[in-house]
Write a protein that holds these residues in place. Structure first.
Motif, PDB file in Angstrom:
ATOM      1  N   CYS A   1      25.398  51.348  31.549  1.00 26.44           N
ATOM      2  CA  CYS A   1      24.917  50.972  30.219  1.00 26.44           C
ATOM      3  C   CYS A   1      26.070  50.865  29.224  1.00 26.44           C
ATOM      4  N   ILE A   2      26.996  51.841  29.277  1.00 20.92           N
ATOM      5  CA  ILE A   2      28.120  51.804  28.335  1.00 20.92           C
ATOM      6  C   ILE A   2      28.996  50.576  28.613  1.00 20.92           C
ATOM      7  N   ALA A   3      29.197  50.311  29.918  1.00 20.96           N
ATOM      8  CA  ALA A   3      29.981  49.129  30.271  1.00 20.96           C
ATOM      9  C   ALA A   3      29.319  47.874  29.723  1.00 20.96           C
ATOM     10  N   PHE A   4      28.000  47.836  29.815  1.00 22.48           N
ATOM     11  CA  PHE A   4      27.260  46.673  29.305  1.00 22.48           C
ATOM     12  C   PHE A   4      27.425  46.555  27.792  1.00 22.48           C
ATOM     13  N   LEU A   5      27.338  47.712  27.098  1.00 23.33           N
ATOM     14  CA  LEU A   5      27.476  47.702  25.642  1.00 23.33           C
ATOM     15  C   LEU A   5      28.865  47.219  25.224  1.00 23.33           C
ATOM     16  N   LEU A   6      29.887  47.669  25.957  1.00 17.13           N
ATOM     17  CA  LEU A   6      31.244  47.309  25.585  1.00 17.13           C
ATOM     18  C   LEU A   6      31.549  45.854  25.915  1.00 17.13           C
ATOM     19  N   TYR A   7      31.075  45.413  27.076  1.00 15.30           N
ATOM     20  CA  TYR A   7      31.462  44.097  27.567  1.00 15.30           C
ATOM     21  C   TYR A   7      30.524  43.004  27.076  1.00 15.30           C
ATOM     22  N   GLY A   8      29.244  43.367  26.920  1.00 14.26           N
ATOM     23  CA  GLY A   8      28.315  42.430  26.316  1.00 14.26           C
ATOM     24  C   GLY A   8      27.543  41.540  27.269  1.00 14.26           C
ATOM     25  N   GLN A   9      27.889  41.523  28.534  1.00 17.66           N
ATOM     26  CA  GLN A   9      27.059  40.737  29.461  1.00 17.66           C
ATOM     27  C   GLN A   9      27.115  41.319  30.860  1.00 17.66           C
ATOM     28  N   LYS A  10      26.225  40.784  31.700  1.00 13.65           N
ATOM     29  CA  LYS A  10      26.092  41.318  33.044  1.00 13.65           C
ATOM     30  C   LYS A  10      27.276  40.868  33.898  1.00 13.65           C
ATOM     31  N   SER A  11      28.064  41.820  34.361  1.00 12.73           N
ATOM     32  CA  SER A  11      29.179  41.466  35.232  1.00 12.73           C
ATOM     33  C   SER A  11      29.383  42.581  36.244  1.00 12.73           C
ATOM     34  N   LEU A  12      29.377  42.237  37.490  1.00  9.55           N
ATOM     35  CA  LEU A  12      29.430  43.248  38.545  1.00  9.55           C
ATOM     36  C   LEU A  12      30.657  44.123  38.449  1.00  9.55           C
ATOM     37  N   LEU A  13      31.818  43.492  38.201  1.00  3.36           N
ATOM     38  CA  LEU A  13      33.061  44.243  38.229  1.00  3.36           C
ATOM     39  C   LEU A  13      33.082  45.296  37.118  1.00  3.36           C
ATOM     40  N   VAL A  14      32.658  44.883  35.904  1.00  2.00           N
ATOM     41  CA  VAL A  14      32.646  45.810  34.777  1.00  2.00           C
ATOM     42  C   VAL A  14      31.670  46.948  35.037  1.00  2.00           C
ATOM     43  N   PHE A  15      30.499  46.608  35.568  1.00  4.30           N
ATOM     44  CA  PHE A  15      29.511  47.634  35.901  1.00  4.30           C
ATOM     45  C   PHE A  15      30.091  48.626  36.899  1.00  4.30           C
ATOM     46  N   LEU A  16      30.827  48.073  37.848  1.00  2.00           N
ATOM     47  CA  LEU A  16      31.401  48.918  38.901  1.00  2.00           C
ATOM     48  C   LEU A  16      32.353  49.933  38.298  1.00  2.00           C
ATOM     49  N   ILE A  17      33.197  49.467  37.362  1.00  2.00           N
ATOM     50  CA  ILE A  17      34.156  50.380  36.730  1.00  2.00           C
ATOM     51  C   ILE A  17      33.412  51.436  35.927  1.00  2.00           C
ATOM     52  N   GLY A  18      32.429  51.005  35.137  1.00  2.00           N
ATOM     53  CA  GLY A  18      31.653  51.956  34.333  1.00  2.00           C
ATOM     54  C   GLY A  18      30.987  52.991  35.202  1.00  2.00           C
ATOM     55  N   ALA A  19      30.343  52.528  36.277  1.00  2.00           N
ATOM     56  CA  ALA A  19      29.638  53.451  37.162  1.00  2.00           C
ATOM     57  C   ALA A  19      30.600  54.428  37.807  1.00  2.00           C
ATOM     58  N   ALA A  20      31.771  53.922  38.213  1.00  2.00           N
ATOM     59  CA  ALA A  20      32.743  54.801  38.849  1.00  2.00           C
ATOM     60  C   ALA A  20      33.187  55.881  37.876  1.00  2.00           C
ATOM     61  N   CYS A  21      33.436  55.483  36.598  1.00  2.00           N
ATOM     62  CA  CYS A  21      33.881  56.462  35.601  1.00  2.00           C
ATOM     63  C   CYS A  21      32.815  57.538  35.408  1.00  2.00           C
ATOM     64  N   SER A  22      31.557  57.132  35.152  1.00  2.00           N
ATOM     65  CA  SER A  22      30.563  58.163  34.841  1.00  2.00           C
ATOM     66  C   SER A  22      30.245  58.980  36.088  1.00  2.00           C
ATOM     67  N   GLY A  23      30.329  58.360  37.272  1.00  2.00           N
ATOM     68  CA  GLY A  23      30.146  59.136  38.489  1.00  2.00           C
ATOM     69  C   GLY A  23      31.217  60.194  38.627  1.00  2.00           C
ATOM     70  N   TYR A  24      32.463  59.810  38.292  1.00  3.05           N
ATOM     71  CA  TYR A  24      33.574  60.756  38.391  1.00  3.05           C
ATOM     72  C   TYR A  24      33.400  61.894  37.390  1.00  3.05           C
ATOM     73  N   ILE A  25      32.998  61.540  36.148  1.00  3.16           N
ATOM     74  CA  ILE A  25      32.789  62.574  35.123  1.00  3.16           C
ATOM     75  C   ILE A  25      31.700  63.537  35.581  1.00  3.16           C
ATOM     76  N   ALA A  26      30.635  62.991  36.175  1.00  3.28           N
ATOM     77  CA  ALA A  26      29.537  63.850  36.644  1.00  3.28           C
ATOM     78  C   ALA A  26      30.040  64.843  37.690  1.00  3.28           C
ATOM     79  N   THR A  27      30.862  64.352  38.633  1.00  2.91           N
ATOM     80  CA  THR A  27      31.382  65.268  39.662  1.00  2.91           C
ATOM     81  C   THR A  27      32.215  66.371  39.037  1.00  2.91           C
ATOM     82  N   VAL A  28      33.055  65.989  38.061  1.00  3.82           N
ATOM     83  CA  VAL A  28      33.901  66.996  37.402  1.00  3.82           C
ATOM     84  C   VAL A  28      33.022  68.034  36.706  1.00  3.82           C
TER      85      VAL A  28
END
Lengths: 261, 289
Positions: free
Chosen positions: A10-37
């Motif tokens: 969602c944050i990636a979408f808010l920042l980037y403004g449209q649906k893009s797999l690569l951006v979503f992937l980065i956003g998801a990876a970041c929040s997944g990593y934060i969750a693990t930490v």
């Protein structure tokens, strides 16, 4: 993991403004990593156990994701249907370019695993030994984590956020019943996943039922079959073996008693 | 009563119910099972609809109870046969959930129940769905349902307090004392299923998990006594629903999502300032000035 990825997307979408797999992937990876930490932090510094820590972090992250999602729906108007489908999954709405992305991911995944196979095997079974012989454990763990996150984000479109975890676990668990070797388990799990995907999609075409759940049901049926009928570890073969053992034992005892009499 | 008060009242009831049951889940290290049951309850609701052709009250509770117990039973069966506990939970609930979704989509044209609604819940509609007795409205249906489940929960906890306490902290001692540990486990899972299905309509399947685990874990940081922990987690549940509702109306976002975030915020604050187990206290102890 699938739940924790939601706010990142969602944050990636808010920042980037449209649906893009690569951006979503980065956003998801970041929040997944934060969750693990966060999970590791809670387990290390409080008396709360791991299962509760996972529950806390994942449900709060998911709540945050829902909040952001409703925010997006209100403020971005036109794009909302795209992101909703993305989260709840609809295999039929995949376009040609999505399929291309999926193919590329699958190939990358397979080559990465083939290249690092030996290292992955060692850190999975005996982490201390791996550290001892100088394998970069944390780096490889990161690589593995990244692979998982990318699979989750890409799989989301096909089966949705809820059923993604099933596709990760069930085929692998079914494969575990057939073999003791990691190589075989990996190929089998992949094969089981593909099989249930094809079967689920085919039935969904005929019966007008959503694809995701059907795929999961097929994967579970494969698991139940393996659980019951696998040659060595399956329930049936275990029972047969026990039955034979009991019979030979009884025969031996009878024979002995006959000798004594 | 006004619209806002009904919503707050519903959310507070959800908070109390979940706080009471969640305490035992956290103490027994069974938090993941709540995730499982909150999903598989969907199948119970769909099944109850197919049998009784209505979506309210007792039939829904019974359906959820049956499926909840079925989930517990299947998980234990797989676990006994040598499947890892977390993997067993994962396989069972995803499968039951998938069956539930397929059934919903098969009957979608006749049932007012869609997946998105089931996952996210819609507490904002609670005040309009009123229960009528003899043509007179006596309040929101969800409130009555939650109140009923709350009565059951309080009854069981008061009635079997000692048994629950001993079997949660030391199950081996409970066995030697002759307490039916397995039966207590199933009773607790029954309570969990009832609580989940009653909260389902208001906060949604996934956010029930937040309400179950997070306030109880927060209470666990504040106290060492079971009785205090039960009251604490119920209060924290109520507090976070109030904060969450106010936040949601201020920013105009999903109420249930905001409540889950509020539980997280309260947990994060407690993590630092809790008197005995808080991080600040621990660090102060480590470096005496």
């Amino acid at each position: 993991m699938a739940h924790a990825a939601l706010p990142g997307i969602c944050i990636a979408f808010l920042l980037y403004g449209q649906k893009s797999l690569l951006v979503f992937l980065i956003g998801a990876a970041c929040s997944g990593y934060i969750a693990t930490v966060c999970i590791q932090f809670i387990v290390k510094h409080t008396r709360i156990k791991e299962d509760a820590a996972i529950g806390i972090v994942l449900s709060v992250f998911f709540g945050l994701g829902i909040v952001l999602l409703t925010w997006i729906n209100q403020h971005e108007g036109g794009n909302q249907s795209g992101i909703n489908d993305f989260l709840f999954g609809k295999a039929a709405s995949l376009t040609g370019s999505d399929v291309n992305v999926l193919t590329v991911t699958a190939i990358t995944m397979i080559t990465t695993i083939l290249v690092f196979f030996k290292e992955f095997k060692i850190i999975t079974f005996d982490r201390a030994f791996a550290q001892g012989i100088g394998v970069p454990v944390s780096l490889l763990n990161g690589v593995l984590m990244f692979l998982i996150v990318s699979v989750v984000v890409i799989g989301l479109q096909a089966v949705g956020v809820v059923l993604m975890s099933a596709l990760l676990i069930t085929p692998a668990l079914a494969a575990r019943y057939w073999t003791e070797k990691l190589e075989w388990m990996m190929w089998l799990a992949g094969g089981f996943g593909a099989l249930s995907g094809v079967a689920g999609a085919y039935i969904s075409l005929i019966a007008y039922v959503p694809t995701g759940p059907l795929v999961i049901i097929f994967a579970t049926m494969l698991f139940i079959c393996s659980f019951l009928f696998a040659p060595k570890r399956g329930l049936c073969s275990k029972m047969i073996r026990r039955y034979i053992q009991r019979r030979t034992l009884r025969a031996k005892q009878l024979y002995k008693r006959g000798e004594q009499a | 009563m006004s619209y806002t008060i009904w919503i707050l009242f519903t959310a507070a009831l959800v908070g109390i119910n979940c706080g009471l049951v969640g305490t035992f889940l956290v103490l027994r290290k069974m938090s993941m099972l709540s995730d499982a049951i909150s999903h598989s309850v969907l199948l119970g609701i769909v099944g109850a609809y197919m049998v009784s052709h209505q979506l309210q009250g007792v039939s829904m509770l019974i359906g959820a109870l049956l499926v909840g117990l079925l989930t517990t039973f299947l998980v234990q069966l797989l676990h006994q046969k040598g499947v890892q506990s977390d993997a067993a939970i994962g396989v069972v609930f995803t499968c039951l959930f998938a069956i539930g979704v397929v059934l919903i989509s098969l009957f979608a044209d006749r049932v007012h129940l869609d997946v998105e609604h089931a996952l996210m819940g819609e507490i904002a509609f609670v005040p309009w769905d009123v229960l009528e007795v003899g043509g007179k409205s006596i309040g929101s249906k969800a409130v009555w349902l939650l109140g009923f489940v709350l009565a059951i929960n309080i009854f069981v906890i008061v009635f079997a307090y000692k048994e629950l306490k001993i079997s949660s902290f030391d199950s081996e001692m409970a066995v030697t004392l002759g307490i039916p540990v397995v039966f207590i486990h199933y009773v607790l899972m029954g309570m969990l299923s009832l609580t989940t299905v009653a909260s389902f309509d208001s906060v949604g399947a996934i956010l029930v998990v937040a309400m179950l685990i997070v306030p109880s874990a927060t209470a666990y940081l504040w106290t060492d006594r079971l009785s205090v922990m039960l009251i604490c987690s119920a209060l924290i549940g109520v507090l976070s629903s109030v904060i969450g509702y106010m936040g949601a109306t201020a920013f105009n976002v999903s109420i249930s999502g905001a409540i889950a975030v509020a539980t997280g915020v309260l947990f994060f604050i407690s993590l630092w300032i809790a008197p005995k187990h808080g991080l600040l206290r621990k660090w102060l102890k480590k470096s005496p000035a």
